[in-house]
Each structure stands twice: as structure tokens, then as C-alpha cells.
Design a protein around this motif. Structure first.
Motif, mmCIF file in Angstrom:
data_model
loop_
_atom_site.group_PDB
_atom_site.id
_atom_site.type_symbol
_atom_site.label_atom_id
_atom_site.label_comp_id
_atom_site.label_asym_id
_atom_site.label_seq_id
_atom_site.Cartn_x
_atom_site.Cartn_y
_atom_site.Cartn_z
ATOM 1 N N SER A 1 0.835 -1.199 0.000
ATOM 2 C CA SER A 1 0.000 0.000 0.000
ATOM 3 C C SER A 1 0.873 1.253 0.000
ATOM 4 O O SER A 1 1.829 1.355 0.781
ATOM 5 N N PRO A 2 0.564 2.218 -0.863
ATOM 6 C CA PRO A 2 1.358 3.460 -0.888
ATOM 7 C C PRO A 2 1.041 4.385 0.289
ATOM 8 O O PRO A 2 1.698 5.421 0.456
ATOM 9 N N ARG A 3 0.067 4.025 1.101
ATOM 10 C CA ARG A 3 -0.361 4.888 2.216
ATOM 11 C C ARG A 3 0.489 4.686 3.470
ATOM 12 O O ARG A 3 0.244 5.342 4.486
ATOM 13 N N ILE A 4 1.477 3.814 3.414
ATOM 14 C CA ILE A 4 2.314 3.531 4.579
ATOM 15 C C ILE A 4 3.605 4.338 4.502
ATOM 16 O O ILE A 4 4.263 4.378 3.463
ATOM 17 N N LYS A 5 3.982 4.970 5.606
ATOM 18 C CA LYS A 5 5.241 5.719 5.656
ATOM 19 C C LYS A 5 6.415 4.762 5.508
ATOM 20 O O LYS A 5 6.362 3.617 5.972
ATOM 21 N N ASP A 6 7.491 5.243 4.901
ATOM 22 C CA ASP A 6 8.668 4.399 4.665
ATOM 23 C C ASP A 6 9.246 3.866 5.981
ATOM 24 O O ASP A 6 9.674 2.705 6.058
ATOM 25 N N ARG B 1 10.157 -0.823 9.487
ATOM 26 C CA ARG B 1 10.077 -1.459 10.812
ATOM 27 C C ARG B 1 9.291 -2.771 10.729
ATOM 28 O O ARG B 1 9.691 -3.785 11.309
ATOM 29 N N VAL B 2 8.187 -2.764 10.003
ATOM 30 C CA VAL B 2 7.373 -3.979 9.868
ATOM 31 C C VAL B 2 8.147 -5.073 9.129
ATOM 32 O O VAL B 2 8.152 -6.240 9.532
ATOM 33 N N LEU B 3 8.835 -4.689 8.056
ATOM 34 C CA LEU B 3 9.596 -5.674 7.279
ATOM 35 C C LEU B 3 10.730 -6.278 8.107
ATOM 36 O O LEU B 3 11.052 -7.468 7.982
ATOM 37 N N GLU B 4 11.341 -5.474 8.951
ATOM 38 C CA GLU B 4 12.406 -5.990 9.810
ATOM 39 C C GLU B 4 11.870 -7.012 10.798
ATOM 40 O O GLU B 4 12.502 -8.054 11.039
#
Length: 343
Positions: A32-37, A42-45
Motif C-alpha cells: 500500500s502506498p499509504r504507509i510511511k517508509d 520497521r514492519v519488514l524488519e
């Protein structure tokens, strides 16, 4: 007492450890493009640390996308189709897709219809057809396929939906190599008559020999096996009115080499031999085999690339045939003076 099972991490575990809602994790997973980088990172980590694997079935329900490519394959243990299938699987995985594979035991309409119905029941988003017999594609042409599809066949009957190695040009490379070495009497052991690749390679032989104004011989129709190459070789070598043989695949070339040895003939001193495919074992034949190489990894990548382009609405996918390469090894040499014993 059974040991306590360790529970796999789920999306709520990831959300708790990342300090976000599970909806945010879902949006990250769905790009989703609505998520801050910073949040995305942090989620991917956390996903990487805990080894979380999304439930593909659940994701399909939420996104209405299965991320699945169907593969309809004819039953075959031959090097080419199986290697192409592996390349497609790798390319699909790199693109974020998985495969649903089914095979058709025959080329009749009912069998193909049943196989396609099965794949469509898996909610596939696109389809690859790997089938060597012409009758399979005849049946496919009669069916209405509601998803983007690509076929791995070289007949040129449906260029907008196909990708393949240029079999005819590959065969012509083989014959041209023999002619340039000085051979004028060249035999072709072909593949089965109903295989598209066999027909294309035979046409390459006929075209190159005709262009060079050399004597055409009726190709010997084989079955791809080393067993056939051996017994066809024994029969052909009874007359020995030729100095070179082009076989439609490497396995028949292997059997032919065996026949030459059993007949007391040297390869390439008495007979030059060229194969097709460049199977991994070809370099270890005795002598190492001159052959035509097909880049099956490129076929797989290109097939998936075409499907990805169609799924994204890009109509500029590259369907141009992939060139074959001649790999010259020790099984070919100029003909020895007086090598044709029958003349």
C-alpha cells in the motif's frame, strides 16, 4: 507425553512487535502506498526477524488475487520441457507468484479441457502452456482462455501468445557448421513426427541443405531416445554413404556414438555428429558432443515477463524468438579423404 508444538508467528504477533495495528501490517504486505517508509521498514524488519510467512489463501480472499500462474504441461521427462518448467518456477517466484501445475496425459480435447478447468478452479491469474505436440495447441486454439497466457512452442502459429527458441535457425546452424567443415553428404535423424520441435529442426536441415544445393535425404524419424539412435546408427552405418549426421537431440546422438564404436568407426574421424539441446551430460560424451544449445532459463524468464506485462496492461511484451547457439566440441571435424566407403 507429546512435546509442545511451537506456534508459527502470525500477523498479530508481527503487529505487536512492530508497535502497529495488524491492518498496518496487512497494508505493508500488500504494498500500500499509504504507509510511511519508516513504518514499512520497521514492519519488514520484524517479519524477517520472526520468520513470518503470510497465508497465501487468506491474502487471496482479501485482495481477490491468487498470485498464481497455472502451467499446463504434457507428460514428459525430456530435458527441454522439464528444464523450462524449472526456469518458469524460478522466474515466477522472483515475480512474487507461485505455480499451479497440471499435466495432460493426451492431446485430446477432453483431456485439455479437464486440465484447464482444474487450473481455473485454482483462480490462476495467468497460464503457461508447455506441450510439445501440435495437437495440444490445436485444442488450445479452440478453447476460450479467460486469462493472459503464453505458449512455449516454435511453430509461429500464434506469435502474440508464444515464446520459444528458434528451432529452425538452430538446426541450420548445425548443418552450416558441417558444410563449412567440408561435409556434403549429411544425414538427419529427426524426432517424432507429431512433435513441433522435431518438425522445426527437420525444416532447418532441409532448408540449409537446399540452399547449399546439396543432396537431400529423407530424414529418419526417431523417438528422442539413445536406444533409437543406437539401432538407427547400426542400420545407417551398413551403407556408410555419408560423412556426417545431425540428430534432433543429444540422446539420439549418444546412441549413435555407441553404434559408431560398435561398428569400428571413429567419431569424428569417420563420422561427424551434431546434436541438439546441449544437455548437461553432452560435454562428457566420448568425444564431447558438438550441439545446439537452448537457453531454457531465458525461455522461463521471458515467458513470465510476457505474462507480467499483460497483467499490468503493458502490450509491448517481447515475443521475438530466442536465438539458439552452436557449441562446437570434439565430435565434428573435416571429412577424411575417402571416408565414404560406399562410393
Amino acid at each position: 507425553m507429546e512435546p509442545e508444538r511451537v506456534r508459527n508467528p502470525n500477523i498479530r504477533d508481527v503487529a505487536r512487535l512492530a508497535g502497529v495495528s495488524y491492518q498496518t501490517v496487512s497494508r505493508v504486505l500488500n504494498d500500500s502506498p499509504r504507509i510511511k517508509d519508516s513504518t514499512r521498514q520497521r514492519v519488514l524488519e520484524v517479519i524477517s526477524e520472526v520468520g513470518y510467512r503470510p497465508n497465501q489463501a487468506a491474502r487471496a480472499l482479501v485482495t481477490s488475487r491468487s498470485r498464481t500462474i497455472g502451467v499446463l504441461a504434457a507428460q514428459s521427462a525430456h530435458y527441454g520441457p522439464t528444464t523450462a518448467l524449472y526456469a518458469i518456477e524460478v522466474a515466477a517466484r522472483e515475480a512474487g507468484y507461485r505455480l499451479s501445475i497440471t499435466s495432460t496425459s493426451s492431446g485430446d480435447y477432453a483431456s485439455i479441457r479437464a486440465s484447464l478447468d482444474y487450473l481455473m478452479s485454482q483462480s490462476i491469474e495467468a497460464l503457461v502452456v508447455i506441450a510439445p505436440q501440435a495437437r495440444v495447441y490445436d485444442a488450445i486454439a479452440e478453447l476460450s482462455i479467460g486469462v493472459p497466457f503464453v505458449t512455449l512452442e516454435s511453430s509461429g502459429r500464434d506469435i502474440g501468445h508464444s515464446i520459444s527458441v528458434d528451432q529452425t535457425s538452430g538446426a541450420r546452424l548445425a548443418i552450416r557448421h558441417l558444410i563449412e567443415l567440408g561435409h556434403t553428404e549429411i544425414v538427419h535423424i529427426a524426432g517424432p513426427q507429431d512433435w513441433i520441435e522435431a518438425e522445426s529442426r527437420m525444416q532447418g536441415y532441409l532448408q540449409e541443405m537446399t540452399e547449399a544445393e546439396l543432396r537431400l535425404r529423407a530424414p529418419v524419424l526417431g523417438d528422442w531416445t539413445a536406444h533409437f539412435g543406437y539401432y538407427a546408427g547400426l542400420e545407417l552405418l551398413r551403407y556408410q554413404d555419408f560423412t556426417a549426421i545431425f540428430t534432433a537431440n543429444d540422446h539420439m546422438a549418444l546412441g549413435l556414438m555407441h553404434a559408431c564404436r560398435d561398428s569400428g568407426l571413429d567419431v569424428p574421424g569417420d563420422i561427424s555428429i551434431v546434436g541438439f539441446d546441449d544437455v548437461p551430460e553432452a560435454v562428457h560424451f566420448s568425444p564431447p558432443l558438438t550441439t545446439v544449445r537452448q537457453n531454457f532459463a531465458d525461455i522461463g524468464r521471458r515467458a513470465v515477463s510476457i505474462l507480467m506485462a499483460e497483467l499490468s496492461g503493458d502490450g509491448d511484451a517481447d515475443h521475438a524468438p530466442i536465438p539458439a547457439d552452436l557449441v562446437v566440441r570434439a565430435s565434428t571435424a573435416p571429412p577424411r579423404p575417402g571416408a565414404i566407403a560406399g562410393f
